[in-house]
Scaffold this motif. Structure first.
Motif, PDB file in Angstrom:
ATOM      1  N   ALA A 171       3.551  -1.860  13.552  1.00 40.97           N
ATOM      2  CA  ALA A 171       4.274  -2.744  14.457  1.00 40.97           C
ATOM      3  C   ALA A 171       4.251  -2.162  15.866  1.00 40.97           C
ATOM      4  O   ALA A 171       4.521  -0.977  16.049  1.00 40.97           O
ATOM      5  CB  ALA A 171       5.712  -2.935  13.997  1.00 40.97           C
ATOM      6  N   VAL A 172       3.904  -2.993  16.838  1.00 45.36           N
ATOM      7  CA  VAL A 172       3.996  -2.632  18.253  1.00 45.36           C
ATOM      8  C   VAL A 172       5.270  -3.278  18.775  1.00 45.36           C
ATOM      9  O   VAL A 172       5.406  -4.504  18.764  1.00 45.36           O
ATOM     10  CB  VAL A 172       2.775  -3.131  19.046  1.00 45.36           C
ATOM     11  N   ILE A 173       6.216  -2.439  19.187  1.00 48.39           N
ATOM     12  CA  ILE A 173       7.535  -2.945  19.564  1.00 48.39           C
ATOM     13  C   ILE A 173       7.881  -2.516  20.979  1.00 48.39           C
ATOM     14  O   ILE A 173       7.544  -1.405  21.404  1.00 48.39           O
ATOM     15  CB  ILE A 173       8.610  -2.477  18.552  1.00 48.39           C
ATOM     16  N   GLY A 174       8.524  -3.421  21.690  1.00 47.79           N
ATOM     17  CA  GLY A 174       8.943  -3.117  23.056  1.00 47.79           C
ATOM     18  C   GLY A 174       9.632  -4.319  23.661  1.00 47.79           C
ATOM     19  O   GLY A 174       9.467  -5.448  23.186  1.00 47.79           O
ATOM     20  N   PRO A 175      10.414  -4.116  24.715  1.00 46.30           N
ATOM     21  CA  PRO A 175      11.107  -5.229  25.368  1.00 46.30           C
ATOM     22  C   PRO A 175      10.148  -6.083  26.194  1.00 46.30           C
ATOM     23  O   PRO A 175       8.983  -5.721  26.382  1.00 46.30           O
ATOM     24  CB  PRO A 175      12.120  -4.511  26.269  1.00 46.30           C
ATOM     25  N   SER A 176      10.647  -7.194  26.695  1.00 48.44           N
ATOM     26  CA  SER A 176       9.853  -8.027  27.591  1.00 48.44           C
ATOM     27  C   SER A 176       9.430  -7.212  28.802  1.00 48.44           C
ATOM     28  O   SER A 176      10.228  -6.433  29.351  1.00 48.44           O
ATOM     29  CB  SER A 176      10.678  -9.237  28.055  1.00 48.44           C
TER      30      SER A 176
ATOM     31  N   LEU B  85      -3.711  -9.891  13.201  1.00 44.84           N
ATOM     32  CA  LEU B  85      -2.928  -9.623  14.407  1.00 44.84           C
ATOM     33  C   LEU B  85      -1.843 -10.692  14.490  1.00 44.84           C
ATOM     34  O   LEU B  85      -2.133 -11.867  14.736  1.00 44.84           O
ATOM     35  CB  LEU B  85      -3.824  -9.656  15.639  1.00 44.84           C
ATOM     36  N   ALA B  86      -0.603 -10.285  14.241  1.00 43.80           N
ATOM     37  CA  ALA B  86       0.519 -11.231  14.194  1.00 43.80           C
ATOM     38  C   ALA B  86       1.398 -11.030  15.428  1.00 43.80           C
ATOM     39  O   ALA B  86       2.010  -9.967  15.586  1.00 43.80           O
ATOM     40  CB  ALA B  86       1.327 -11.016  12.915  1.00 43.80           C
ATOM     41  N   ASP B  87       1.452 -12.030  16.292  1.00 38.26           N
ATOM     42  CA  ASP B  87       2.193 -11.941  17.548  1.00 38.26           C
ATOM     43  C   ASP B  87       3.509 -12.698  17.411  1.00 38.26           C
ATOM     44  O   ASP B  87       3.525 -13.929  17.410  1.00 38.26           O
ATOM     45  CB  ASP B  87       1.343 -12.520  18.678  1.00 38.26           C
ATOM     46  N   GLU B  88       4.623 -11.956  17.278  1.00 37.61           N
ATOM     47  CA  GLU B  88       5.952 -12.547  17.100  1.00 37.61           C
ATOM     48  C   GLU B  88       5.922 -13.662  16.036  1.00 37.61           C
ATOM     49  O   GLU B  88       6.363 -14.790  16.284  1.00 37.61           O
ATOM     50  CB  GLU B  88       6.476 -13.108  18.427  1.00 37.61           C
TER      51      GLU B  88
ATOM     52  N   GLU C 238      11.734  -7.254  17.893  1.00 31.97           N
ATOM     53  CA  GLU C 238      12.863  -7.145  16.983  1.00 31.97           C
ATOM     54  C   GLU C 238      12.720  -5.915  16.090  1.00 31.97           C
ATOM     55  O   GLU C 238      11.763  -5.800  15.320  1.00 31.97           O
ATOM     56  CB  GLU C 238      12.959  -8.398  16.117  1.00 31.97           C
ATOM     57  N   HIS C 239      13.706  -5.040  16.157  1.00 30.21           N
ATOM     58  CA  HIS C 239      13.645  -3.801  15.379  1.00 30.21           C
ATOM     59  C   HIS C 239      13.684  -4.065  13.880  1.00 30.21           C
ATOM     60  O   HIS C 239      13.048  -3.348  13.100  1.00 30.21           O
ATOM     61  CB  HIS C 239      14.784  -2.870  15.789  1.00 30.21           C
ATOM     62  N   GLU C 240      14.428  -5.112  13.455  1.00 27.45           N
ATOM     63  CA  GLU C 240      14.497  -5.406  12.026  1.00 27.45           C
ATOM     64  C   GLU C 240      13.134  -5.842  11.488  1.00 27.45           C
ATOM     65  O   GLU C 240      12.776  -5.544  10.349  1.00 27.45           O
ATOM     66  CB  GLU C 240      15.523  -6.511  11.750  1.00 27.45           C
TER      67      GLU C 240
ATOM     68  N   ASN D 112       5.525   2.531  13.546  1.00 27.75           N
ATOM     69  CA  ASN D 112       5.897   1.824  14.770  1.00 27.75           C
ATOM     70  C   ASN D 112       5.285   2.495  15.987  1.00 27.75           C
ATOM     71  O   ASN D 112       5.384   3.713  16.156  1.00 27.75           O
ATOM     72  CB  ASN D 112       7.414   1.813  14.957  1.00 27.75           C
ATOM     73  N   LEU D 113       4.652   1.687  16.837  1.00 27.18           N
ATOM     74  CA  LEU D 113       4.249   2.119  18.173  1.00 27.18           C
ATOM     75  C   LEU D 113       5.242   1.505  19.145  1.00 27.18           C
ATOM     76  O   LEU D 113       5.308   0.286  19.270  1.00 27.18           O
ATOM     77  CB  LEU D 113       2.843   1.620  18.515  1.00 27.18           C
ATOM     78  N   VAL D 114       6.022   2.331  19.809  1.00 27.27           N
ATOM     79  CA  VAL D 114       6.997   1.851  20.782  1.00 27.27           C
ATOM     80  C   VAL D 114       6.365   1.939  22.164  1.00 27.27           C
ATOM     81  O   VAL D 114       5.874   2.993  22.564  1.00 27.27           O
ATOM     82  CB  VAL D 114       8.300   2.674  20.729  1.00 27.27           C
ATOM     83  N   ILE D 115       6.365   0.811  22.879  1.00 27.05           N
ATOM     84  CA  ILE D 115       5.735   0.771  24.195  1.00 27.05           C
ATOM     85  C   ILE D 115       6.772   0.390  25.243  1.00 27.05           C
ATOM     86  O   ILE D 115       7.619  -0.480  25.016  1.00 27.05           O
ATOM     87  CB  ILE D 115       4.533  -0.210  24.199  1.00 27.05           C
ATOM     88  N   ARG D 116       6.722   1.103  26.370  1.00 29.78           N
ATOM     89  CA  ARG D 116       7.643   0.837  27.470  1.00 29.78           C
ATOM     90  C   ARG D 116       6.930   1.180  28.780  1.00 29.78           C
ATOM     91  O   ARG D 116       6.265   2.207  28.866  1.00 29.78           O
ATOM     92  CB  ARG D 116       8.912   1.680  27.316  1.00 29.78           C
TER      93      ARG D 116
END
Length: 231
Positions: free
Chosen positions: A38-43, A167-170, A203-205, A213-217
């Motif tokens: 999962a690639v996760i990060g805010p807008s 590749l699943a985008d939201e 979404e973290h859940e 998880n890859l967290v991007i900021r």
């Protein structure tokens, strides 16, 4: 396990006149065959730009991107379109189904673009719908299906070309809680069967369902850990 995705020093800079904006600032990562990441990060974090590059919808300004051993960083649009159709199965927040076509006809569309014969297209589309639990809905149009069922049709369409990765985008962004649970369970099943999945989410859940998880900021990866290590 071999690397399906290899990113080396990937940067993406957008220019408008004299103004430059660096959306990605040197991304280095490898995703192995069969991983669920999962690639996760805010807008505004850069995850959408990264998704576009992973999906061959855009190319890096700098750096290399290898997909299943192919360097797609310098490909032209025609080559990128071929790679998208052969190697990537897309699932979007918007289902992107054609309202007037039954489910199996929506699923067969990537095969139409690939020049697969008609009889084989239907056979493979029906088989893909069976894999996502919709064997009894192949002739239903999107308007006759629930949101969760429409997203399952979209997953079947992503699977029908037997791509290197999904590749699943939201993918749960427009679903109610029960449909979200159903679609995430389907992604779990695909991963358990050996499919490589890259999930883009804020979404973290949802990200917690992945194994990594890859967290991007601010255009950079700030964390790259197994999910359990982030708890």
């Amino acid at each position: 396990m071999s690397g399906i995705i290899e990113l080396e020093g990937v940067r993406k800079t957008y220019r408008s006149g004299s103004i430059e904006f660096e959306a990605l600032r040197g991304i280095d990562t490898t995703i192995a065959e069969g991983e669920y990441v999962a690639v996760i990060g805010p807008s505004g974090s850069g995850k959408s730009t990264l998704m576009n590059i992973l999906g061959c919808l855009d190319t890096p300004s700098e750096g290399r991107y290898l997909l299943a051993g192919e360097d797609v960083s310098q490909m032209g649009e025609a080559q990128l379109a071929e790679v998208r159709n052969r190697r990537i199965g897309f699932v979007f927040q918007q289902f992107n189904l054609l309202a007037m076509l039954p489910a199996w006809r929506n699923v067969e569309l990537p095969l139409v673009y690939a020049g697969v014969p008609r009889a084989e297209r239907r056979e493979r589309a029906v088989a893909a719908l069976g894999r996502v639990g919709l064997a009894d809905r192949i002739d239903n149009r999107p308007g006759e299906l629930s949101g969760g069922q429409q997203q399952r049709v979209a997953v079947a369409r992503a699977l029908v070309t037997e791509p290197a990765m999904i590749l699943a985008d939201e993918p749960t962004g427009n679903l109610d809680s029960q449909s979200t649970t159903d679609v995430l369970a389907l992604l779990d099943e695909l991963h358990a069967a050996g499919r490589t999945i890259v999930l883009i989410t804020h979404e973290h859940e949802v990200a917690a369902r992945a194994s990594r998880n890859l967290v991007i900021r601010d255009g950079a990866i700030t964390s790259d850990e197994p999910v359990g290590a982030l708890a």
